[in-house]
Write an enzyme that holds these catalytic residues in place. Structure first.
Site, PDB file in Angstrom:
ATOM      1  N   TYR A   1      40.559  42.128  51.379  1.00  0.00           N
ATOM      2  CA  TYR A   1      41.359  41.543  50.308  1.00  0.00           C
ATOM      3  C   TYR A   1      42.764  41.214  50.808  1.00  0.00           C
ATOM      4  CZ  TYR A   1      43.763  41.191  45.806  1.00  0.00           C
ATOM      5  OH  TYR A   1      44.522  40.782  44.745  1.00  0.00           O
ATOM      6  N   GLY A   2      43.430  42.177  51.414  1.00  0.00           N
ATOM      7  CA  GLY A   2      44.778  41.959  51.938  1.00  0.00           C
ATOM      8  C   GLY A   2      44.806  40.926  53.045  1.00  0.00           C
TER       9      GLY A   2
END
Length: 163
Positions: free
Chosen positions: A29-30
């Protein structure tokens, strides 16, 4: 172009996170959020397209996704309570987060294209005051109880308990 990134681009960096800190995402996600940020910077350099990047953290409010089991602890707690499940608190619950109400964040994001000085900049956005996950669990449990149980019935049940 306005992009809502995430504080997740910083990975395990300890708060307070600052825009000048080097992002080191630790999960897909990051990494994906940081990739879009980098793409926007490159697109600006190559084609002149202006952008504004916001990195909000722990935003909660109406219409949030309560089904995501991996992000947004407020939504996770609400989902668990509505299903009659106990709240999942890892460790002793003393880990802290700053929680941001959507109406405190959204106007800044919405207005940003009109603000010349915001163009081609990155902003961390959200609350500064931190609360422990244990405090959040207690507050969520107490607050949601008022929505799920009519107050008159709640008072009646509390009277039974405290007789």
């Amino acid at each position: 172009f306005v992009f809502t990134s995430s504080i997740a681009v910083y990975g395990a960096l300890k708060p307070p996170m600052r825009e000048e800190d080097t992002p080191r995402p630790e999960d897909p996600y990051g990494i994906a959020k940081l990739a879009v940020e980098q793409d926007l910077r490159t697109t600006h350099e190559m084609f002149g397209m202006p952008y504004v990047i916001f990195r909000p953290h722990n935003v909660y409010g109406e219409h949030q996704n309560l089904g995501d089991r991996y992000r947004n602890v407020v939504g996770i707690f609400m989902n668990q309570l509505m299903q009659g499940k106990p709240l999942t608190v890892f460790g002793d619950g003393r880990q802290t987060r700053a929680f941001s109400y959507i109406d405190d964040v959204a106007p800044w994001i919405a207005w940003s294209p009109e603000i010349q000085l915001a163009r081609n900049e990155t902003f961390n956005i959200g609350a500064d005051e931190e609360y422990s996950v244990k405090e959040l669990a207690e507050a969520t449990n107490n607050r949601l109880l008022w929505y799920l149980v009519p107050p008159a019935e709640l008072v009646k049940n509390l009277r039974k308990v405290f007789r």
